[in-house]
Design an enzyme around this catalytic site. Structure first.
Site, PDB file in Angstrom:
ATOM      1  N   TYR A 137       0.797  -1.227   0.000  1.00 39.80           N
ATOM      2  CA  TYR A 137       0.000   0.000   0.000  1.00 39.80           C
ATOM      3  C   TYR A 137       0.831   1.280   0.000  1.00 39.80           C
ATOM      4  O   TYR A 137       0.271   2.363   0.052  1.00 39.80           O
ATOM      5  CB  TYR A 137      -0.962   0.009   1.201  1.00 39.80           C
ATOM      6  CG  TYR A 137      -2.227  -0.801   0.974  1.00 39.80           C
ATOM      7  CD1 TYR A 137      -2.166  -2.132   0.581  1.00 39.80           C
ATOM      8  CD2 TYR A 137      -3.492  -0.233   1.159  1.00 39.80           C
ATOM      9  CE1 TYR A 137      -3.306  -2.880   0.379  1.00 39.80           C
ATOM     10  CE2 TYR A 137      -4.644  -0.975   0.952  1.00 39.80           C
ATOM     11  CZ  TYR A 137      -4.546  -2.296   0.562  1.00 39.80           C
ATOM     12  OH  TYR A 137      -5.687  -3.030   0.360  1.00 39.80           O
ATOM     13  N   LYS A 187       3.972 -15.301   0.058  1.00 43.61           N
ATOM     14  CA  LYS A 187       4.004 -15.750  -1.338  1.00 43.61           C
ATOM     15  C   LYS A 187       5.473 -15.755  -1.741  1.00 43.61           C
ATOM     16  O   LYS A 187       5.873 -15.180  -2.751  1.00 43.61           O
ATOM     17  CB  LYS A 187       3.165 -14.803  -2.220  1.00 43.61           C
ATOM     18  CG  LYS A 187       2.938 -15.289  -3.639  1.00 43.61           C
ATOM     19  CD  LYS A 187       2.151 -16.577  -3.757  1.00 43.61           C
ATOM     20  CE  LYS A 187       2.261 -17.155  -5.149  1.00 43.61           C
ATOM     21  NZ  LYS A 187       1.679 -18.503  -5.253  1.00 43.61           N
ATOM     22  N   ASP A 220      -2.315 -18.202  -1.894  1.00 42.84           N
ATOM     23  CA  ASP A 220      -3.266 -18.953  -2.732  1.00 42.84           C
ATOM     24  C   ASP A 220      -3.823 -20.158  -1.966  1.00 42.84           C
ATOM     25  O   ASP A 220      -5.034 -20.373  -1.888  1.00 42.84           O
ATOM     26  CB  ASP A 220      -2.617 -19.375  -4.070  1.00 42.84           C
ATOM     27  CG  ASP A 220      -1.232 -19.999  -3.922  1.00 42.84           C
ATOM     28  OD1 ASP A 220      -0.687 -19.983  -2.799  1.00 42.84           O
ATOM     29  OD2 ASP A 220      -0.696 -20.509  -4.927  1.00 42.84           O
ATOM     30  N   ASP A 244      -5.861  -7.725   3.723  1.00 43.39           N
ATOM     31  CA  ASP A 244      -7.089  -7.136   3.170  1.00 43.39           C
ATOM     32  C   ASP A 244      -7.943  -8.218   2.522  1.00 43.39           C
ATOM     33  O   ASP A 244      -9.146  -8.354   2.793  1.00 43.39           O
ATOM     34  CB  ASP A 244      -6.715  -6.059   2.151  1.00 43.39           C
ATOM     35  CG  ASP A 244      -7.939  -5.422   1.517  1.00 43.39           C
ATOM     36  OD1 ASP A 244      -8.886  -5.110   2.257  1.00 43.39           O
ATOM     37  OD2 ASP A 244      -7.960  -5.255   0.283  1.00 43.39           O
ATOM     38  N   ASP A 248     -11.877 -10.005   3.975  1.00 42.50           N
ATOM     39  CA  ASP A 248     -13.183 -10.156   3.311  1.00 42.50           C
ATOM     40  C   ASP A 248     -13.599 -11.627   3.271  1.00 42.50           C
ATOM     41  O   ASP A 248     -14.759 -11.966   3.484  1.00 42.50           O
ATOM     42  CB  ASP A 248     -13.142  -9.615   1.873  1.00 42.50           C
ATOM     43  CG  ASP A 248     -13.509  -8.139   1.799  1.00 42.50           C
ATOM     44  OD1 ASP A 248     -13.137  -7.396   2.730  1.00 42.50           O
ATOM     45  OD2 ASP A 248     -14.176  -7.729   0.825  1.00 42.50           O
TER      46      ASP A 248
HETATM   47  C1  IPM Z   1     -10.343  -2.170   3.882  1.00 47.19           C
HETATM   48  C2  IPM Z   1     -10.592  -1.564   2.534  1.00 47.19           C
HETATM   49  C3  IPM Z   1      -9.479  -0.594   2.190  1.00 47.19           C
HETATM   50  C4  IPM Z   1      -8.177  -1.341   2.087  1.00 47.19           C
HETATM   51  C5  IPM Z   1      -9.738   0.190   0.901  1.00 47.19           C
HETATM   52  C6  IPM Z   1     -11.026   0.924   1.010  1.00 47.19           C
HETATM   53  C7  IPM Z   1      -8.610   1.077   0.536  1.00 47.19           C
HETATM   54  O1  IPM Z   1     -10.747  -2.548   1.573  1.00 47.19           O
HETATM   55  O2  IPM Z   1     -10.235  -1.422   4.866  1.00 47.19           O
HETATM   56  O3  IPM Z   1     -10.298  -3.386   3.979  1.00 47.19           O
HETATM   57  O4  IPM Z   1      -7.862  -1.958   1.068  1.00 47.19           O
HETATM   58  O5  IPM Z   1      -7.449  -1.320   3.076  1.00 47.19           O
HETATM   59 MN    MN Z   2     -10.809  -4.547   2.380  1.00 44.90          MN
END
Ligand code: IPM
Ligand code: MN
Ligand code: NAD
Length: 351
Positions: A137, A187, A220, A244, A248
């Site tokens: 990032y 990775k 992966d 990140d 999710d």
């Molecule tokens: C998160 C989001 C952020 C990230 C985005 C919005 C930049 O996906 O907080 O998980 O990738 O960190």
């Molecule tokens: Mn995210």
């Protein structure tokens, strides 16, 4: 009496507005049950709407405006149909990096009665610990000959010994307070500098913590194991981007992305920490009043705990648990309650 906690409330865009209102409603309710807790919220109107009148999503000096607060609570930012994501999300990344909020702690767990998409629906309880200050990032790179056929974009990741060491240390300490297992996500088979450094530092640190079981998986394979055998994970630690992605996925396997809280921390530093649900602004359900506020409410509980109020934090977490046990659910987890109605059910269970 201690001075009031000062919280900057940054609802942002889409469902960020609904879930921030919900979380703060719960905070205000728990305040009335807790002697010695006073919370002072300051609402900020930054985001896509602010852009329409100011030509930017947040004031130029937004970091300086935020600095005096004890914490920032963010709903979600971004609405790709209105503005490009790299514009709306810039303040979020800047807060994390400028305040050096290096530890992003993202617990994911199942709740009573909440269906999961997995065949094996045993309870899950894991933490994705994400390096939050560098990695993939950092804004390092550039675009050469933009728009031309020979256009080239270079995007470089940065993994420092200091940055990797401190997040691994945080991970081992977290694991010690839990089921004593830590899994490093890398990775290194393809990215031979950065993730090899992660592995070297990880195995060296493991020797100092013999009571913690260590495991190492490539990103992966990690996605496969998260779906096939998520019970093998306790603390998962990884780089900014891998953390990140896995956060999710951990939302998906526990039943909904709307369930997961997130804390962005720089423990011990005199900067505001940042609390936010893991999810985004969800334009597909924005304005419908059906967003699940659980992740936001639990982020607020984590905020209270981090700021030195473990009792009201626990009270909020158990009110959420009780609401699920009693069958209260928003549509994303198979229920019919609106954001407001679910929040009210949580508030009712605080006493
Ligand atoms: C998160 C989001 C952020 C990230 C985005 C919005 C930049 O996906 O907080 O998980 O990738 O960190
Ligand atoms: Mn995210
Ligand atoms: P998203 O997290 O907003 O939504 C993904 C899916 O999950 C959608 O179907 C959405 O309806 C559902 N969902 C998310 N939160 C929910 C909740 N609380 N209750 C019920 N359902 C929920 O991801 P996206 O659609 O990829 O991104 C939308 C915008 O949000 C983009 O601009 C993205 O960059 C941004 N974003 C911001 C943050 C943040 O502010 N921290 C995090 C992720 C994405």
């Amino acid at each position: 009496m201690k001075p009031p906690l000062t919280i900057a409330l940054y609802p942002g865009d889409g469902i960020g507005k609904d879930v921030t209102a919900a979380a703060f409603e719960v905070v205000q309710a728990v305040e009335t049950h807790t002697e010695g807790l006073a919370v002072e919220g300051t609402w900020l109107d930054w985001g896509c709407d602010y852009y329409k009148s100011h030509g930017r999503v947040a004031p130029v000096d937004f970091l300086e405006q935020l600095r005096p607060f004890d914490a920032v609570f963010l709903g979600a930012v971004g609405w790709p149909e209105q503005l490009p994501d790299h514009v709306t999300l810039e303040p979020l990344i800047q807060m994390r990096q400028s305040f050096d909020l290096y530890a992003c702690v993202r617990p994911a767990r199942t709740f009573p009665g909440v269906p999961t998409p997995l065949k094996d629906d045993r309870a899950l309880d894991l933490i994705v610990l994400r390096e939050n200050s560098e990695g993939e990032y950092v804004n390092a790179g550039g675009c050469f000959h933009p728009g031309a056929p020979e256009e080239a974009a270079l995007q470089t990741a940065l993994h420092t010994r200091k940055g990797v060491t401190r997040i691994l240390e945080y991970g081992f300490i977290l694991a010690k307070g839990r089921r004593k297992k830590i899994t490093l996500i890398t990775k290194s088979n393809a990215q031979r500098y950065g993730y090899v450094l992660w592995e070297e530092l990880f195995y060296a640190m493991a020797e100092e913590h013999p009571e913690v079981e260590v495991d190492r998986i490539h990103i992966d394979a990690a996605t496969l194991h998260m779906v096939r055998d998520p019970g093998r994970f306790d603390v998962i630690v990884g780089s900014n981007l891998f953390g990140d992605i896995l956060s999710d996925l951990s939302g998906a396997i526990t039943g909904s992305l709307g369930l997961n809280p997130s804390a962005n921390l720089n423990p011990g530093a005199s900067v505001p920490s940042l609390f936010e649900p893991v999810h985004g602004s969800a334009p597909d359900i924005a304005g419908k009043g059906i967003a699940n506020p659980t992740g936001a409410i639990l982020s607020a509980a984590d905020m209270l705990r981090f700021l030195g109020y473990p009792e009201p934090a626990e009270r909020v977490a158990s009110a959420v648990e009780k609401a699920y046990t009693d069958g209260c659910r928003t549509p994303d987890v198979g229920g019919t309650l609106s954001t407001e109605a679910f929040t009210l059910e949580v508030v009712r269970r605080l006493s």
